[in-house]
Design a protein around this motif. Sequence first.
Motif, PDB file in Angstrom:
ATOM      1  N   ALA A 179       0.833  -1.211   0.000  1.00  0.00           N
ATOM      2  CA  ALA A 179       0.000   0.000   0.000  1.00  0.00           C
ATOM      3  C   ALA A 179       0.865   1.258   0.000  1.00  0.00           C
ATOM      4  O   ALA A 179       0.518   2.258  -0.647  1.00  0.00           O
ATOM      5  CB  ALA A 179      -0.928  -0.003   1.215  1.00  0.00           C
ATOM      6  N   TYR A 180       1.996   1.191   0.714  1.00  0.00           N
ATOM      7  CA  TYR A 180       2.888   2.355   0.759  1.00  0.00           C
ATOM      8  C   TYR A 180       3.573   2.570  -0.586  1.00  0.00           C
ATOM      9  O   TYR A 180       3.666   3.708  -1.072  1.00  0.00           O
ATOM     10  CB  TYR A 180       3.922   2.145   1.868  1.00  0.00           C
ATOM     11  CG  TYR A 180       4.920   3.278   1.968  1.00  0.00           C
ATOM     12  CD1 TYR A 180       4.583   4.477   2.594  1.00  0.00           C
ATOM     13  CD2 TYR A 180       6.200   3.151   1.421  1.00  0.00           C
ATOM     14  CE1 TYR A 180       5.491   5.515   2.683  1.00  0.00           C
ATOM     15  CE2 TYR A 180       7.111   4.186   1.505  1.00  0.00           C
ATOM     16  CZ  TYR A 180       6.749   5.375   2.141  1.00  0.00           C
ATOM     17  OH  TYR A 180       7.646   6.407   2.217  1.00  0.00           O
ATOM     18  N   ARG A 181       4.046   1.493  -1.201  1.00  0.00           N
ATOM     19  CA  ARG A 181       4.774   1.617  -2.470  1.00  0.00           C
ATOM     20  C   ARG A 181       3.840   1.958  -3.631  1.00  0.00           C
ATOM     21  O   ARG A 181       4.198   2.725  -4.507  1.00  0.00           O
ATOM     22  CB  ARG A 181       5.522   0.319  -2.776  1.00  0.00           C
ATOM     23  CG  ARG A 181       6.682   0.023  -1.848  1.00  0.00           C
ATOM     24  CD  ARG A 181       7.340  -1.296  -2.227  1.00  0.00           C
ATOM     25  NE  ARG A 181       8.437  -1.648  -1.311  1.00  0.00           N
ATOM     26  CZ  ARG A 181       9.089  -2.801  -1.373  1.00  0.00           C
ATOM     27  NH1 ARG A 181       8.771  -3.709  -2.299  1.00  0.00           N
ATOM     28  NH2 ARG A 181      10.068  -3.062  -0.513  1.00  0.00           N
ATOM     29  N   PHE A 182       2.646   1.358  -3.612  1.00  0.00           N
ATOM     30  CA  PHE A 182       1.721   1.573  -4.725  1.00  0.00           C
ATOM     31  C   PHE A 182       0.926   2.861  -4.476  1.00  0.00           C
ATOM     32  O   PHE A 182      -0.302   2.870  -4.376  1.00  0.00           O
ATOM     33  CB  PHE A 182       0.791   0.369  -4.873  1.00  0.00           C
ATOM     34  CG  PHE A 182       0.114   0.299  -6.223  1.00  0.00           C
ATOM     35  CD1 PHE A 182       0.857   0.049  -7.367  1.00  0.00           C
ATOM     36  CD2 PHE A 182      -1.249   0.474  -6.342  1.00  0.00           C
ATOM     37  CE1 PHE A 182       0.245  -0.012  -8.615  1.00  0.00           C
ATOM     38  CE2 PHE A 182      -1.873   0.409  -7.583  1.00  0.00           C
ATOM     39  CZ  PHE A 182      -1.129   0.163  -8.716  1.00  0.00           C
ATOM     40  N   ASP A 183       1.671   3.941  -4.403  1.00  0.00           N
ATOM     41  CA  ASP A 183       1.039   5.229  -4.089  1.00  0.00           C
ATOM     42  C   ASP A 183       0.569   5.909  -5.369  1.00  0.00           C
ATOM     43  O   ASP A 183       0.625   5.340  -6.457  1.00  0.00           O
ATOM     44  CB  ASP A 183       2.006   6.119  -3.312  1.00  0.00           C
ATOM     45  CG  ASP A 183       3.301   6.395  -4.072  1.00  0.00           C
ATOM     46  OD1 ASP A 183       3.408   5.980  -5.249  1.00  0.00           O
ATOM     47  OD2 ASP A 183       4.207   7.013  -3.498  1.00  0.00           O
ATOM     48  N   GLU A 184       0.134   7.140  -5.237  1.00  0.00           N
ATOM     49  CA  GLU A 184      -0.424   7.878  -6.369  1.00  0.00           C
ATOM     50  C   GLU A 184       0.596   8.041  -7.494  1.00  0.00           C
ATOM     51  O   GLU A 184       0.248   7.961  -8.677  1.00  0.00           O
ATOM     52  CB  GLU A 184      -0.916   9.247  -5.892  1.00  0.00           C
ATOM     53  CG  GLU A 184      -1.598  10.072  -6.961  1.00  0.00           C
ATOM     54  CD  GLU A 184      -2.036  11.422  -6.447  1.00  0.00           C
ATOM     55  OE1 GLU A 184      -3.198  11.798  -6.688  1.00  0.00           O
ATOM     56  OE2 GLU A 184      -1.212  12.114  -5.797  1.00  0.00           O
ATOM     57  N   ILE A 185       1.854   8.262  -7.143  1.00  0.00           N
ATOM     58  CA  ILE A 185       2.887   8.458  -8.166  1.00  0.00           C
ATOM     59  C   ILE A 185       3.082   7.192  -8.988  1.00  0.00           C
ATOM     60  O   ILE A 185       3.154   7.238 -10.222  1.00  0.00           O
ATOM     61  CB  ILE A 185       4.206   8.912  -7.513  1.00  0.00           C
ATOM     62  CG1 ILE A 185       4.064  10.353  -7.011  1.00  0.00           C
ATOM     63  CG2 ILE A 185       5.371   8.792  -8.494  1.00  0.00           C
ATOM     64  CD1 ILE A 185       5.268  10.893  -6.297  1.00  0.00           C
ATOM     65  N   VAL A 186       3.151   6.038  -8.341  1.00  0.00           N
ATOM     66  CA  VAL A 186       3.314   4.781  -9.068  1.00  0.00           C
ATOM     67  C   VAL A 186       2.084   4.502  -9.925  1.00  0.00           C
ATOM     68  O   VAL A 186       2.194   4.082 -11.091  1.00  0.00           O
ATOM     69  CB  VAL A 186       3.572   3.619  -8.091  1.00  0.00           C
ATOM     70  CG1 VAL A 186       3.495   2.279  -8.810  1.00  0.00           C
ATOM     71  CG2 VAL A 186       4.931   3.773  -7.435  1.00  0.00           C
ATOM     72  N   GLN A 187       0.910   4.738  -9.382  1.00  0.00           N
ATOM     73  CA  GLN A 187      -0.321   4.504 -10.148  1.00  0.00           C
ATOM     74  C   GLN A 187      -0.344   5.360 -11.415  1.00  0.00           C
ATOM     75  O   GLN A 187      -0.623   4.868 -12.515  1.00  0.00           O
ATOM     76  CB  GLN A 187      -1.539   4.827  -9.292  1.00  0.00           C
ATOM     77  CG  GLN A 187      -1.727   3.914  -8.101  1.00  0.00           C
ATOM     78  CD  GLN A 187      -2.753   4.465  -7.123  1.00  0.00           C
ATOM     79  OE1 GLN A 187      -3.789   5.002  -7.515  1.00  0.00           O
ATOM     80  NE2 GLN A 187      -2.482   4.338  -5.832  1.00  0.00           N
ATOM     81  N   HIS A 188      -0.035   6.639 -11.272  1.00  0.00           N
ATOM     82  CA  HIS A 188      -0.060   7.537 -12.426  1.00  0.00           C
ATOM     83  C   HIS A 188       1.074   7.217 -13.400  1.00  0.00           C
ATOM     84  O   HIS A 188       0.927   7.398 -14.618  1.00  0.00           O
ATOM     85  CB  HIS A 188       0.025   8.985 -11.960  1.00  0.00           C
ATOM     86  CG  HIS A 188      -1.245   9.464 -11.326  1.00  0.00           C
ATOM     87  ND1 HIS A 188      -1.464  10.768 -10.966  1.00  0.00           N
ATOM     88  CD2 HIS A 188      -2.382   8.812 -10.996  1.00  0.00           C
ATOM     89  CE1 HIS A 188      -2.664  10.894 -10.438  1.00  0.00           C
ATOM     90  NE2 HIS A 188      -3.231   9.710 -10.439  1.00  0.00           N
ATOM     91  N   LYS A 189       2.189   6.753 -12.882  1.00  0.00           N
ATOM     92  CA  LYS A 189       3.299   6.359 -13.764  1.00  0.00           C
ATOM     93  C   LYS A 189       2.889   5.163 -14.621  1.00  0.00           C
ATOM     94  O   LYS A 189       3.204   5.109 -15.832  1.00  0.00           O
ATOM     95  CB  LYS A 189       4.535   6.020 -12.929  1.00  0.00           C
ATOM     96  CG  LYS A 189       5.741   5.553 -13.752  1.00  0.00           C
ATOM     97  CD  LYS A 189       6.947   5.366 -12.842  1.00  0.00           C
ATOM     98  CE  LYS A 189       8.149   4.844 -13.621  1.00  0.00           C
ATOM     99  NZ  LYS A 189       8.015   3.407 -13.953  1.00  0.00           N
TER     100      LYS A 189
END
Length: 859
Positions: free
Chosen positions: A335-345
């Motif tokens: 949950a920490y790694r799959f944050d908004e930045i990773v999702q949008h990337k």
Amino acid sequence: MNAQVYESIKFDINKVVESASKVIAPYGPIHTFAARNPWDGLENQSFEKTARFLKDLSNINIMPSDSMIHTARNQGEINLNFLGEILGQWLHGQSLDIPQDVQERYCWSLLLQEKKPSKALNRTEWKTLSKRLSNWLPQIASNHSVRAYSQVLEKLGDSRIADELDRHMIKWCKLFLDESQAVWSMPLREEGFYQAWRKLVPKDPALNRSIRKKLKGLPKEADQALVQALEILEVPNSDIKGYLEAHLLALPGWAGMMLWHSQKAKNHKSLLMQYLAVRITMECILIKPSLPLPNEENEALLETLLVSWADWGDMPLNEWSQISFTEQKARLTLAYRFDEIVQHKIWLEAWEKTYETNLKEKVITNQEGQNNEADTIAQLAFCLDVRSEPFRNELEKAGAFETFGTAGFFGLPMETCKLGSNHSHNSLPVMNQPKLKVKETLPESELNPYLRRKQAAGLSNSTFQVMKHNLLSSLMLPEISGPWLTLQTLARSFLPRRTGYALQRLREKGLSKPETEFTLDHEHHSGDELPIGFTDEEKVYYVRTALETMGLTERFAPLVVICGHGSHSINNPYASSLDCGACGGASSGFNARVLATLCNLPMVRQNLRKDGISIPEDTVFAAAEHITSLDEIRWLYVPELSNHAKKAFDQIQTILPKVSEKANAKRIPKLPSIDSHSTPRDEAMRRSEDWSEVRPEWGLARNAAFIIGKRELTKGTNLEGRVFLQNYNWEKDSRGDILTNIIKGPATVCQWINLQYYASTVAPDYYGSGNKTTQTVTAGIGVMQGNSSDLLTGLPWQSVMWSDTEIYHEPLRLLVVIQAPKEYIKRLLDQTPEFQQKVQNGWIRLASIDPDGNWESWS
């Protein structure tokens, strides 16, 4: 902080400042607006890491927003199969002890967000659980970026000091950097920014008496003042670089302008150091009463992660006690790694992959019939600018014409000086430095009468400015200028096209500019001044390099036209941004004329034959300019033509109006708020002459790819004006030198253009410049929103947005496609580590097409 530690810093502070300056880009005045990559100094780290750094430090999101992604998905621009592939690759790299289906279900729910998060949660129970699991937090969370103390207070809810600090810095920067817009210039500017500020700030009425008193007796040198302020603030030695970065990113526009001046002028080398000395000294004085600051903690992080699993992973509170501590940590880590930045990337990469696939299908399946090369009567070399591609297609359809794409400065490292001007302009990419100067000249018998006509034509404007800045005459100015300005305002407002045309004809007739020449022959010089003109060896070298780079070394047509390009608009601070981005924000017509003139020199042709480049005697080079806002060609230089060249010239003249009409018919409907009753041609002319028009053209919006290869790859294909086109034949580049030069030069310029449009779209408030209608041109160097904002260095809203809620430019990182064997690409990456780094770190995407037509992605 002990004095011994800071004693060592004194010797390294210049290096620390230089290292910290990588987080900003140097920005020049808006009248020479040139494309800049705002993250050029950060390419040694990944695109994602930079996005995370900016989000954490300044809350700037450089990934496409949810609304952009949602719109692109609804319009079919993102293939969900690619989204699944990229998500699978990301999950494979995490190596977390969670069942695969659980990971995928949680991540897909977050990506698609097809259900609404629950609002009826027992917050007390979640807080209790988060406290019980808090020992895992240091193991999964990374450290935050270093913030300036004023920014720490701002994050804690008190923005008064940060706002006041910015307000004072903006004021002093405007005063110091002003380019004669202010009637009264800042005293002591010649002593430097810090010295002038140090002597004037104790008299600043905007500061209260106690602060002015504290600002007396500051160190005489900027580096001493900076070190002293850091010592008083007790910034840890390990945090100094980050602390300076935070201050530079607080006002990246003004700081970037200081950086630009420090790189351009020898007497301003320490200007960025002075800027930081002033800013941090001011912060030290303003914030000292608030020290020590409260600790900055993120107590809600674990609770947020737990609630995320409840909302998107269908994992209620009671299930956490039923899994092992190892799996608890793994789920929190996910949950920490799959944050908004990773999702949008992941969404961004799927968007980019979808575009690449569509482009691949267009290029690989292109079966457009080609004109017989033996029948080609004219060859035209255009800038590789995306706006040239649609015009080139229409031109090739109209007759036996062959077009080439190459960098708009045509490889000439010049500083240019137009006739009658006292100022020179770098006419080459901003990453390069000029090696010589070329002046536009006339014989003295013709020059003096022309200068008198030009002076007379500008007399009314200069008189107006003198009266405007004089206390007594400014009182009479409205009565004197009112009738004429009223008439001009009415004409410009209601009949912009006809008024603009009439004024242009009046200026041309009044000036009656004669046919000019260039100082092409080398002249001796002394001191640090650039040499004027080319040596004989340089003439041959630059012509040979230009012809090899554009792929024109054989089968010359009777007429070869070197086409620069520029734009035309009225009342537009960003006018130079629509000109040639490779030429430092200027029209590249000057470069086109110089190259065509050099190509016609008998001495040059004779020496080129020794290198295997034989230009027929009846081949003539001419120069023209592609006006992108009108989609028309204007001739700049047409020497005496041979019979065959004259026939080709007449044929081009005959078909150009139709080509222009067809190009406008495709381009103009893409602009919003068009006059449906006008012809595309009339609408184009109106937009270029209307001083209320905020969108004279789209510029380079929607640029997405750069194709380096033979024209046959794309000829006749509708690339929608989104692709930079560079001619290249790998069969004539056995050593790879031409390809390497293209990557180091044109490809880098295109990447800068691409990232400038990208940044202005995804972060318009920080990297863009807002709405044109509310901008203020300040200090003669740039624009602001209002009278107390950062210096806005990016593109305006009207350059990238279709409406308030709909983007026009798609924020995709540049895709570079090279037509060459696989071993050429490997050699290129080995020989250009900077380019390889860009590919590996996600700043640019790379694909290749081998001789058999196979497409391969390298990123």
